[in-house]
Scaffold this motif. Structure first.
Motif, PDB file in Angstrom:
ATOM      1  N   GLY A  67       0.799  -1.229   0.000  1.00 12.71           N
ATOM      2  CA  GLY A  67       0.000   0.000   0.000  1.00 12.71           C
ATOM      3  C   GLY A  67       0.826   1.270   0.000  1.00 12.71           C
ATOM      4  N   ALA A  68       0.132   2.395  -0.034  1.00 18.85           N
ATOM      5  CA  ALA A  68       0.770   3.704   0.122  1.00 18.85           C
ATOM      6  C   ALA A  68       0.572   4.136   1.577  1.00 18.85           C
ATOM      7  CB  ALA A  68       0.124   4.706  -0.820  1.00 18.85           C
ATOM      8  N   MET A  69       1.637   4.668   2.170  1.00 18.19           N
ATOM      9  CA  MET A  69       1.553   5.070   3.589  1.00 18.19           C
ATOM     10  C   MET A  69       1.178   6.538   3.712  1.00 18.19           C
ATOM     11  SD  MET A  69       4.937   3.321   5.235  1.00 18.19           S
ATOM     12  CE  MET A  69       5.947   3.181   3.774  1.00 18.19           C
ATOM     13  N   PRO A  70       0.245   6.873   4.606  1.00 19.90           N
ATOM     14  CA  PRO A  70       0.000   8.285   4.886  1.00 19.90           C
ATOM     15  C   PRO A  70       1.221   8.908   5.580  1.00 19.90           C
ATOM     16  CG  PRO A  70      -1.679   6.881   5.900  1.00 19.90           C
ATOM     17  CD  PRO A  70      -0.605   5.990   5.397  1.00 19.90           C
ATOM     18  N   ARG A  71       1.292  10.216   5.504  1.00 18.55           N
ATOM     19  CA  ARG A  71       2.454  10.927   6.073  1.00 18.55           C
ATOM     20  C   ARG A  71       2.617  10.656   7.572  1.00 18.55           C
ATOM     21  NH1 ARG A  71       1.069  15.280   4.140  1.00 18.55           N
ATOM     22  NH2 ARG A  71       2.269  15.085   2.234  1.00 18.55           N
ATOM     23  N   VAL A  72       1.513  10.590   8.317  1.00 12.17           N
ATOM     24  CA  VAL A  72       1.623  10.363   9.777  1.00 12.17           C
ATOM     25  C   VAL A  72       2.352   9.066  10.079  1.00 12.17           C
ATOM     26  CG1 VAL A  72      -0.250  11.684  10.849  1.00 12.17           C
ATOM     27  CG2 VAL A  72      -0.771   9.488   9.765  1.00 12.17           C
ATOM     28  N   VAL A  73       2.176   8.091   9.216  1.00 10.31           N
ATOM     29  CA  VAL A  73       2.816   6.785   9.441  1.00 10.31           C
ATOM     30  C   VAL A  73       4.337   6.921   9.294  1.00 10.31           C
ATOM     31  CG1 VAL A  73       3.045   4.459   8.464  1.00 10.31           C
ATOM     32  CG2 VAL A  73       0.776   5.497   8.718  1.00 10.31           C
ATOM     33  N   VAL A  74       4.723   7.594   8.227  1.00  8.97           N
ATOM     34  CA  VAL A  74       6.163   7.779   7.977  1.00  8.97           C
ATOM     35  C   VAL A  74       6.765   8.617   9.110  1.00  8.97           C
ATOM     36  CG1 VAL A  74       7.855   8.637   6.321  1.00  8.97           C
ATOM     37  CG2 VAL A  74       5.682   7.686   5.497  1.00  8.97           C
ATOM     38  N   ASP A  75       6.065   9.678   9.489  1.00 12.62           N
ATOM     39  CA  ASP A  75       6.583  10.564  10.544  1.00 12.62           C
ATOM     40  C   ASP A  75       6.756   9.813  11.859  1.00 12.62           C
ATOM     41  OD1 ASP A  75       6.603  12.564   8.703  1.00 12.62           O
ATOM     42  OD2 ASP A  75       4.860  13.645   9.485  1.00 12.62           O
ATOM     43  N   LYS A  76       5.773   8.993  12.206  1.00 16.94           N
ATOM     44  CA  LYS A  76       5.852   8.239  13.470  1.00 16.94           C
ATOM     45  C   LYS A  76       7.043   7.284  13.470  1.00 16.94           C
ATOM     46  CE  LYS A  76       2.573   9.152  16.388  1.00 16.94           C
ATOM     47  NZ  LYS A  76       2.918   9.791  17.611  1.00 16.94           N
ATOM     48  N   MET A  77       7.252   6.640  12.336  1.00 16.66           N
ATOM     49  CA  MET A  77       8.377   5.699  12.258  1.00 16.66           C
ATOM     50  C   MET A  77       9.709   6.425  12.414  1.00 16.66           C
ATOM     51  SD  MET A  77       7.289   3.363   9.060  1.00 16.66           S
ATOM     52  CE  MET A  77       8.862   2.584   8.879  1.00 16.66           C
ATOM     53  N   VAL A  78       9.837   7.513  11.679  1.00 13.92           N
ATOM     54  CA  VAL A  78      11.107   8.247  11.698  1.00 13.92           C
ATOM     55  C   VAL A  78      11.355   8.816  13.099  1.00 13.92           C
ATOM     56  CG1 VAL A  78      12.301  10.266  10.755  1.00 13.92           C
ATOM     57  CG2 VAL A  78      11.006   8.756   9.233  1.00 13.92           C
ATOM     58  N   GLU A  79      10.279   9.346  13.666  1.00 11.31           N
ATOM     59  CA  GLU A  79      10.391   9.925  15.022  1.00 11.31           C
ATOM     60  C   GLU A  79      10.869   8.862  16.019  1.00 11.31           C
ATOM     61  OE1 GLU A  79       6.793  10.854  17.888  1.00 11.31           O
ATOM     62  OE2 GLU A  79       6.711  12.134  16.115  1.00 11.31           O
ATOM     63  N   HIS A  80      10.298   7.639  15.913  1.00 10.90           N
ATOM     64  CA  HIS A  80      10.657   6.605  16.876  1.00 10.90           C
ATOM     65  C   HIS A  80      12.064   6.045  16.606  1.00 10.90           C
ATOM     66  CE1 HIS A  80       9.477   4.219  20.283  1.00 10.90           C
ATOM     67  NE2 HIS A  80      10.006   3.153  19.702  1.00 10.90           N
ATOM     68  N   LEU A  81      12.414   6.011  15.355  1.00 10.28           N
ATOM     69  CA  LEU A  81      13.768   5.559  15.001  1.00 10.28           C
ATOM     70  C   LEU A  81      14.795   6.517  15.612  1.00 10.28           C
ATOM     71  CD1 LEU A  81      15.077   3.320  13.294  1.00 10.28           C
ATOM     72  CD2 LEU A  81      15.047   4.889  11.357  1.00 10.28           C
ATOM     73  N   ARG A  82      14.477   7.795  15.488  1.00 10.16           N
ATOM     74  CA  ARG A  82      15.384   8.798  16.061  1.00 10.16           C
ATOM     75  C   ARG A  82      15.423   8.643  17.585  1.00 10.16           C
ATOM     76  NH1 ARG A  82      13.789  13.128  13.269  1.00 10.16           N
ATOM     77  NH2 ARG A  82      15.398  12.740  11.726  1.00 10.16           N
ATOM     78  N   TYR A  83      14.242   8.422  18.175  1.00  9.07           N
ATOM     79  CA  TYR A  83      14.159   8.283  19.634  1.00  9.07           C
ATOM     80  C   TYR A  83      15.033   7.119  20.132  1.00  9.07           C
ATOM     81  CZ  TYR A  83      12.235   6.802  24.105  1.00  9.07           C
ATOM     82  OH  TYR A  83      12.116   6.385  25.400  1.00  9.07           O
ATOM     83  N   ILE A  84      14.918   5.955  19.478  1.00  4.96           N
ATOM     84  CA  ILE A  84      15.708   4.825  19.989  1.00  4.96           C
ATOM     85  C   ILE A  84      17.195   5.030  19.721  1.00  4.96           C
ATOM     86  CG2 ILE A  84      13.810   3.154  19.932  1.00  4.96           C
ATOM     87  CD1 ILE A  84      14.971   1.910  17.457  1.00  4.96           C
ATOM     88  N   SER A  85      17.512   5.726  18.655  1.00  3.71           N
ATOM     89  CA  SER A  85      18.938   5.940  18.376  1.00  3.71           C
ATOM     90  C   SER A  85      19.540   6.893  19.398  1.00  3.71           C
ATOM     91  CB  SER A  85      19.142   6.464  16.957  1.00  3.71           C
ATOM     92  OG  SER A  85      18.704   7.794  16.860  1.00  3.71           O
ATOM     93  N   GLU A  86      18.737   7.849  19.857  1.00  4.27           N
ATOM     94  CA  GLU A  86      19.284   8.832  20.808  1.00  4.27           C
ATOM     95  C   GLU A  86      19.214   8.349  22.255  1.00  4.27           C
ATOM     96  OE1 GLU A  86      17.003  12.352  19.939  1.00  4.27           O
ATOM     97  OE2 GLU A  86      18.048  12.691  18.033  1.00  4.27           O
ATOM     98  N   HIS A  87      18.202   7.514  22.571  1.00  6.04           N
ATOM     99  CA  HIS A  87      17.925   7.225  23.986  1.00  6.04           C
ATOM    100  C   HIS A  87      18.128   5.778  24.405  1.00  6.04           C
ATOM    101  CE1 HIS A  87      16.546  11.245  24.916  1.00  6.04           C
ATOM    102  NE2 HIS A  87      16.005  11.248  23.708  1.00  6.04           N
ATOM    103  N   VAL A  88      18.800   5.002  23.581  1.00  6.89           N
ATOM    104  CA  VAL A  88      18.929   3.586  23.950  1.00  6.89           C
ATOM    105  C   VAL A  88      19.664   3.415  25.288  1.00  6.89           C
ATOM    106  CG1 VAL A  88      21.016   3.183  22.544  1.00  6.89           C
ATOM    107  CG2 VAL A  88      19.463   1.274  23.055  1.00  6.89           C
ATOM    108  N   ALA A  89      20.540   4.358  25.632  1.00  8.16           N
ATOM    109  CA  ALA A  89      21.257   4.253  26.921  1.00  8.16           C
ATOM    110  C   ALA A  89      20.322   4.458  28.108  1.00  8.16           C
ATOM    111  CB  ALA A  89      22.391   5.274  26.970  1.00  8.16           C
ATOM    112  N   ASP A  90      19.194   5.116  27.881  1.00  9.08           N
ATOM    113  CA  ASP A  90      18.233   5.345  28.979  1.00  9.08           C
ATOM    114  C   ASP A  90      17.544   4.049  29.406  1.00  9.08           C
ATOM    115  OD1 ASP A  90      18.835   7.867  28.160  1.00  9.08           O
ATOM    116  OD2 ASP A  90      16.785   8.474  27.653  1.00  9.08           O
ATOM    117  N   TRP A  91      17.595   3.071  28.538  1.00 10.28           N
ATOM    118  CA  TRP A  91      16.806   1.852  28.754  1.00 10.28           C
ATOM    119  C   TRP A  91      17.393   1.009  29.880  1.00 10.28           C
ATOM    120  CZ3 TRP A  91      16.406  -2.603  24.627  1.00 10.28           C
ATOM    121  CH2 TRP A  91      15.402  -3.499  25.023  1.00 10.28           C
ATOM    122  N   ALA A  92      16.589   0.821  30.958  1.00 15.38           N
ATOM    123  CA  ALA A  92      17.104   0.125  32.140  1.00 15.38           C
ATOM    124  C   ALA A  92      16.673  -1.343  32.191  1.00 15.38           C
ATOM    125  CB  ALA A  92      16.633   0.848  33.391  1.00 15.38           C
TER     126      ALA A  92
END
Ligand SMILES: Cc1ncc(COP(=O)(O)O)c(C=O)c1O
Length: 427
Positions: A67-92
């Motif tokens: 299918g074709a993805m709506p923009r919100v889907v792409v944004d959510k993925m990118v946002e979360h990818l960035r989050y895990i790349s920046e905050h993986v050290a926070d994970w206890a």
């Protein structure tokens, strides 16, 4: 379904632009409790089209593949990818079920609940997988069959739907049998009779597509499952083409299992699927991809969902896609898809050089139309569509022409332009 305008705007990312509803919906802007615009309102659907990054100079008619993805889907993925790349050290590593750094250990309750609500199941009956091929393989591999016991299906199943059962045949001596279904099909009764007549005393599993991939035919699953269950047959339904295209209610269908994906008709990222197994049949299915919970039956869906490290950003995209679908309103989406599909079929039927392989009974059709043009092949039609109009249906080979899917990002004008192409090609 009553959808609040604010929630739609929120998911569509429009509220953050601080637009008034009048600016967003213009003339059709509802005031106060005025209902949301009708499913065939062109301005409403134009706004929906604008939510898809899909390039504006191309027309996409192939969500039956991906299918074709709506923009919100792409944004959510990118946002979360960035989050895990920046905050993986926070994970206890304190509570896997609440952490969102890797999937495959988390019980994914929020997403499983949304999937369960979509198909009228309970979250414990839902396992998250990557696609239909995985889900079907888990079922085929997980069920116990004795040599000589039969699996019955149609002659029109996708390789990802039947592959797991062919392994079962070769490895365990089960017997894989197919029954021919007409293409085009003419009525639900015709299909029902053909399939029920092919059941034997040895049939232990009946595996059917809810919607046939190469014709778009919606099969009478509810009636067939009722008959199969009277004979003690385990029913497995392949919903690769239905989730997001037509309503699926597993309680109403009465099937034992139902497998589906979100990367075709829901607009989720590729690699998102699920498996539903009715609670009372869960223990019949052994775990295939096994981790710590392989024999833990407290939350059966979690047993299959726990499959080792996976990609959480993709699941964030899936959740956004489910929200997008729900906030527009599933019924509205299904009606729009069918409206566009029927417009296409009506136009095609006017040309006697076009042969349609989708059912002759409109009640068995939705957004998939398969047709050929006299003297042409699928590849020729597919290529001509692209060269003449930058339109992308998908070839079905020499005999069956093209599969042409319609979705909410398409418009009646696109259908009408496609019909002009067909009429030109037919000469
Ligand atoms: C009916 C049917 N079953 C199974 C599949 C395989 O789906 P997936 O790629 O999600 O494994 C498809 C894909 O087109 C399909 O149409």
């Amino acid at each position: 379904m009553n959808i609040s305008r604010r929630s739609i705007l929120k998911t569509l990312g429009l509220s953050s632009l601080a637009l008034t509803s009048a600016q967003v919906f213009g003339e059709i802007s509802p005031v106060g409790d005025t209902p949301f615009p009708d499913g065939d309102d062109p301005l409403f659907w134009k706004k929906i089209r604008d939510q898809f990054p899909l390039t504006k100079d191309t027309v996409f008619f192939n969500p039956g593949t991906v299918g074709a993805m709506p923009r919100v889907v792409v944004d959510k993925m990118v946002e979360h990818l960035r989050y895990i790349s920046e905050h993986v050290a926070d994970w206890a590593y304190k509570d896997d079920n609440k952490e969102e750094f890797i999937s495959g250990y988390n019980n994914l309750m929020s997403i499983r609940t949304k999937v369960a609500n979509l198909i009228n199941a309970t979250a414990s009956e839902i396992a998250m997988t990557d696609n239909v091929t995985n889900s079907m393989s888990y079922i085929a591999n997980g069920i116990t069959l004795q040599p000589g016991e039969e699996i019955l299906t149609t002659d029109q199943e996708h390789s990802g739907g039947k592959g797991g059962w062919l392994v079962k045949e070769k490895r365990y001596g089960a017997v894989f049998k197919t029954v021919a279904v007409p293409k085009p099909a003419h009525s639900p009764v015709e299909v029902y009779d053909i399939i029920v007549k092919a059941l034997t005393q040895r049939t232990k599993v009946l595996m059917l597509s809810h919607m046939i991939t190469g014709s778009g035919a919606i099969l009478p699953i509810k009636e067939i499952c009722a008959e199969a269950h009277k004979r003690g047959i385990f029913t497995v339904i392949d919903g690769a083409q239905t989730i997001g295209q037509i309503k699926v209610d597993v309680q109403d269908l009465g099937c034992d299992t139902y497998v589906g994906c979100f990367h075709k008709w829901i607009g989720a990222p590729p690699g998102t699927g699920f498996m539903y197994v009715k609670a009372s049949r869960m223990k019949d299915i052994w775990t295939t991809v096994a981790s710590g919970r392989w024999d833990n039956h407290e939350d059966e869906g979690f047993r299959f969902t726990q499959r080792g490290t996976g990609n959480f950003p993709v699941l964030k995209g899936l959740e956004a896609a489910l929200d997008f679908h729900n906030e527009i309103g599933p019924e509205k989406v299904y009606a729009r898809i069918k409206f566009l599909g029927e417009r296409l079929r009506t136009g095609l039927r006017k040309n006697n050089k076009v042969k349609i392989f989708s059912p002759t009974d409109e009640a068995m059709c939705a957004g998939i139309t398969v047709y050929n043009i006299e003297g042409l092949t699928g590849t020729k039609i597919q290529d001509a569509y692209w060269e003449k109009a930058r339109m992308r249906p998908r070839s079905q080979g020499d005999q069956f022409g093209v599969r042409h899917c319609t979705h909410i990002f398409n418009s009646p004008e696109e259908i009408d332009r496609a019909l002009v192409v067909v009429n030109e090609l037919a000469g």
